[in-house]
Design an enzyme around this catalytic site. Structure first.
Site, PDB file in Angstrom:
ATOM      1  N   ILE A 236       0.849  -1.198   0.000  1.00 41.11           N
ATOM      2  CA  ILE A 236       0.000   0.000   0.000  1.00 41.11           C
ATOM      3  C   ILE A 236       0.882   1.246   0.000  1.00 41.11           C
ATOM      4  O   ILE A 236       1.627   1.484   0.958  1.00 41.11           O
ATOM      5  CB  ILE A 236      -0.863   0.046   1.275  1.00 41.11           C
ATOM      6  CG1 ILE A 236      -1.651  -1.247   1.440  1.00 41.11           C
ATOM      7  CG2 ILE A 236      -1.796   1.251   1.277  1.00 41.11           C
ATOM      8  CD1 ILE A 236      -2.249  -1.388   2.835  1.00 41.11           C
ATOM      9  N   GLY A 237       0.809   2.057  -1.029  1.00 44.80           N
ATOM     10  CA  GLY A 237       1.641   3.262  -1.133  1.00 44.80           C
ATOM     11  C   GLY A 237       0.855   4.513  -0.806  1.00 44.80           C
ATOM     12  O   GLY A 237       0.423   5.234  -1.719  1.00 44.80           O
TER      13      GLY A 237
ATOM     14  N   SER B  63       1.594   6.539   2.705  1.00 48.10           N
ATOM     15  CA  SER B  63       2.413   7.458   3.514  1.00 48.10           C
ATOM     16  C   SER B  63       3.647   7.959   2.764  1.00 48.10           C
ATOM     17  O   SER B  63       4.254   7.234   1.971  1.00 48.10           O
ATOM     18  CB  SER B  63       2.884   6.745   4.785  1.00 48.10           C
ATOM     19  OG  SER B  63       1.797   6.205   5.473  1.00 48.10           O
TER      20      SER B  63
ATOM     21  N   GLU C 113      -9.618  -2.032   5.250  1.00 44.87           N
ATOM     22  CA  GLU C 113      -8.348  -2.179   5.959  1.00 44.87           C
ATOM     23  C   GLU C 113      -8.536  -2.126   7.475  1.00 44.87           C
ATOM     24  O   GLU C 113      -7.780  -2.739   8.219  1.00 44.87           O
ATOM     25  CB  GLU C 113      -7.396  -1.056   5.503  1.00 44.87           C
ATOM     26  CG  GLU C 113      -6.015  -1.181   6.096  1.00 44.87           C
ATOM     27  CD  GLU C 113      -5.038  -0.111   5.624  1.00 44.87           C
ATOM     28  OE1 GLU C 113      -5.323   0.567   4.625  1.00 44.87           O
ATOM     29  OE2 GLU C 113      -3.992   0.035   6.278  1.00 44.87           O
TER      30      GLU C 113
HETATM   31  C1  FAD Z   1       4.145  -1.257  11.271  1.00 42.11           C
HETATM   32  C2  FAD Z   1       3.725  -0.169  10.325  1.00 42.11           C
HETATM   33  C3  FAD Z   1       3.387  -0.492   9.027  1.00 42.11           C
HETATM   34  C4  FAD Z   1       3.002   0.515   8.123  1.00 42.11           C
HETATM   35  N1  FAD Z   1       2.706   0.162   6.834  1.00 42.11           N
HETATM   36  C5  FAD Z   1       2.360   1.126   5.949  1.00 42.11           C
HETATM   37  C6  FAD Z   1       2.088   0.781   4.584  1.00 42.11           C
HETATM   38  O1  FAD Z   1       2.159  -0.385   4.184  1.00 42.11           O
HETATM   39  N2  FAD Z   1       1.776   1.774   3.715  1.00 42.11           N
HETATM   40  C7  FAD Z   1       1.677   3.074   4.104  1.00 42.11           C
HETATM   41  O2  FAD Z   1       1.341   3.918   3.268  1.00 42.11           O
HETATM   42  N3  FAD Z   1       1.936   3.444   5.395  1.00 42.11           N
HETATM   43  C8  FAD Z   1       2.276   2.498   6.316  1.00 42.11           C
HETATM   44  N4  FAD Z   1       2.553   2.841   7.623  1.00 42.11           N
HETATM   45  C9  FAD Z   1       2.567   4.259   7.983  1.00 42.11           C
HETATM   46  C10 FAD Z   1       1.413   4.676   8.877  1.00 42.11           C
HETATM   47  O3  FAD Z   1       0.192   4.718   8.151  1.00 42.11           O
HETATM   48  C11 FAD Z   1       1.805   6.053   9.431  1.00 42.11           C
HETATM   49  O4  FAD Z   1       2.906   5.849  10.296  1.00 42.11           O
HETATM   50  C12 FAD Z   1       0.681   6.692  10.188  1.00 42.11           C
HETATM   51  O5  FAD Z   1      -0.373   7.058   9.318  1.00 42.11           O
HETATM   52  C13 FAD Z   1       1.157   7.972  10.932  1.00 42.11           C
HETATM   53  O6  FAD Z   1       1.850   8.820  10.067  1.00 42.11           O
HETATM   54  P1  FAD Z   1       3.313   9.376  10.482  1.00 42.11           P
HETATM   55  O7  FAD Z   1       4.176   8.218  10.805  1.00 42.11           O
HETATM   56  O8  FAD Z   1       3.739  10.315   9.416  1.00 42.11           O
HETATM   57  O9  FAD Z   1       3.091  10.160  11.854  1.00 42.11           O
HETATM   58  P2  FAD Z   1       2.473  11.615  12.025  1.00 42.11           P
HETATM   59  O10 FAD Z   1       1.298  11.778  11.135  1.00 42.11           O
HETATM   60  O11 FAD Z   1       3.579  12.593  11.926  1.00 42.11           O
HETATM   61  O12 FAD Z   1       1.950  11.529  13.513  1.00 42.11           O
HETATM   62  C14 FAD Z   1       2.830  11.604  14.657  1.00 42.11           C
HETATM   63  C15 FAD Z   1       1.946  11.603  15.899  1.00 42.11           C
HETATM   64  O13 FAD Z   1       1.119  12.783  15.911  1.00 42.11           O
HETATM   65  C16 FAD Z   1      -0.258  12.431  16.020  1.00 42.11           C
HETATM   66  N5  FAD Z   1      -1.069  13.330  15.195  1.00 42.11           N
HETATM   67  C17 FAD Z   1      -0.832  13.675  13.892  1.00 42.11           C
HETATM   68  N6  FAD Z   1      -1.808  14.490  13.441  1.00 42.11           N
HETATM   69  C18 FAD Z   1      -2.686  14.651  14.474  1.00 42.11           C
HETATM   70  C19 FAD Z   1      -3.917  15.358  14.626  1.00 42.11           C
HETATM   71  N7  FAD Z   1      -4.430  16.055  13.622  1.00 42.11           N
HETATM   72  N8  FAD Z   1      -4.546  15.270  15.813  1.00 42.11           N
HETATM   73  C20 FAD Z   1      -4.030  14.551  16.837  1.00 42.11           C
HETATM   74  N9  FAD Z   1      -2.872  13.844  16.751  1.00 42.11           N
HETATM   75  C21 FAD Z   1      -2.215  13.902  15.596  1.00 42.11           C
HETATM   76  C22 FAD Z   1      -0.340  11.005  15.480  1.00 42.11           C
HETATM   77  O14 FAD Z   1      -1.472  10.325  16.004  1.00 42.11           O
HETATM   78  C23 FAD Z   1       0.976  10.420  15.959  1.00 42.11           C
HETATM   79  O15 FAD Z   1       0.863   9.968  17.282  1.00 42.11           O
HETATM   80  C24 FAD Z   1       2.942   1.870   8.547  1.00 42.11           C
HETATM   81  C25 FAD Z   1       3.267   2.190   9.877  1.00 42.11           C
HETATM   82  C26 FAD Z   1       3.659   1.194  10.752  1.00 42.11           C
HETATM   83  C27 FAD Z   1       3.996   1.582  12.160  1.00 42.11           C
END
Ligand code: FAD
Length: 378
Positions: A127-128, A130, A248
């Protein structure tokens, strides 16, 4: 919000017995670390075997390699695979969301080219979504596809892409036209079926905290996509990708990730009863049963073509709380020195993995925001 319980289909219990016999045999070789990873474990041979038995693409039309069985029979298969901690990652994403997306919105050519391979357990998907500056704020994504003669030119970078290094295809959400000035950032996004063998794609595995190479950084450098690699309508990518998220977020993979520890823990308690354990066990099992009912209900809504995005967010959030707390509850009940080695190893592995449960697939805070908005609280 309303959660109606669908009926279990006839034959479901016979199917369950068939799965249990198969998994007891196949599972002999699985270490506690493999069981703890479950749908984050990747084993192409196992997926091919599951496909050969007709347990992938179960609800899809036979014309596309499916088996035309009911959604609830499919749930029986998912539950048994997760309960056993089977390494289902090589077919999980294709079966759960990429296949259903292509079935609903793909062209006839895409359906015939892709779906039979997923159903045989031969094609793995990632899944692309993030990107480095677009996780929770997904609409901020920068990867773009520009129209060029004969197709599209793709440039940009995805991150945290689970199994990109082992997969055949990615479904990528990218920008195909700029967001309108002062308008919604959700406009101008589109989904593409990206063959990961194309020239210009580099995939760099990222080691996770538990020491495994499960996710990746994927860079696109002038990657040439064909006209018909577009999935669905140009510019409709946001709505398409967010409706995919209901698939999902609502399945048993959102509350059964720690289940193998529960079943081993109950065996250990049966062998060595602990006074008062009934209360904790009763609470865990009651919660599991409520979650199962909610998840089945969302499955029914998806099958009827409804859009249960909020209900799915609730299943994922409550499910993640449950599956994260379960190892701790078991640790509180069982004396580590007296527990079977397999259970100890499973709990050790889960302790490293559970923090990711409420990040992958959308973080807890984001899901709670979606639920709060629906309840009129924000
Ligand atoms: C094991 C694992 C597998 C993954 N696999 C995939 C994958 O296959 N494909 C893919 O596309 N992505 C994948 N991801 C990525 C995942 O979807 C993102 O890590 C997630 O959406 C959070 O984005 P970020 O890491 O940029 O954190 P950020 O968005 O920067 O968030 C950091 C923190 O701030 C909080 N936060 C952010 N915005 C807000 C808000 N508006 N209000 C309150 N709190 C907030 C978040 O809850 C989090 O605690 C994976 C992640 C993990 C851990």
């Amino acid at each position: 919000m309303r959660f109606d319980l669908p009926d279990t289909p006839p034959g479901a219990e016979a199917l369950r017995a068939e799965l249990r016999a198969f998994l007891a045999e196949a599972g002999r070789a699985w270490t506690p670390e493999i069981r703890a990873r479950s749908w984050m474990g990747f084993d192409r041979d196992f997926s091919r075997e599951v496909g050969a038995r007709g347990w992938i693409g179960m609800t899809w039309p036979k014309a596309y390699g499916g088996h035309e069985r009911s959604g609830l029979e499919r749930v029986v298969v998912l539950e048994e695979m997760l309960a056993a901690g089977a390494p289902v990652g090589a077919h999980w994403i294709g079966d759960r969301q990429s296949g259903p997306l292509i079935l609903r919105l793909g062209t006839e050519e895409q359906r015939r080219r892709i779906l039979p391979g997923i159903a045989r357990g031969e094609l793995a998907f990632c899944i692309g979504l993030s990107e480095p500056d677009a996780g929770s704020d997904l609409a901020n994504l920068r990867t773009k596809a520009e129209r060029v003669p004969g197709g599209w030119k793709l440039n940009g970078r995805k991150i945290w892409t689970t199994f990109a290094h082992k997969s055949d295809y990615m479904i990528a959400l990218v920008r195909t036209s700029p967001a309108p000035e002062g308008g919604s950032r959700h406009a101008g996004l589109s989904q593409f079926l990206v063959d990961l063998r194309l020239s210009g794609i580099s995939i760099r595995p990222i080691r996770d905290l538990a020491g495994a190479d499960s996710f990746n950084e994927v860079t696109f450098d002038d990657v040439m996509l064909k006209e018909d690699d577009l999935v669905g309508a140009e510019g409709a990518g946001w709505a398409q990708a967010t409706s995919e998220l209901a698939f999902e977020r609502s399945g048993p993979d959102r509350y059964l990730s720690s289940y193998p520890a529960l079943s081993l823990g109950l065996d250990a308690l049966a062998a060595n009863p602990v006074p008062g354990a009934e209360v904790t066990v009763g609470r865990m099992v009651a919660r599991l049963s409520a979650l199962r009912g909610m998840s089945l209900s969302v499955g029914g809504m998806l099958e009827r073509g409804e859009d249960p995005a909020v209900e799915a967010a609730l299943v994922k959030d409550v499910g993640n709380v449950f599956e994260q707390a379960l190892p701790e509850h078991l640790r509180g009940l069982l004396d580590p020195e007296d527990s079977p080695a397999e259970l100890r190893a499973l709990l050790a592995a889960l302790t490293q993995l559970t923090p990711t449960f409420s990040l992958r697939g959308g973080t807890r805070e984001i899901l709670r925001g979606i639920i709060a908005r629906d309840l009129g609280l924000r």
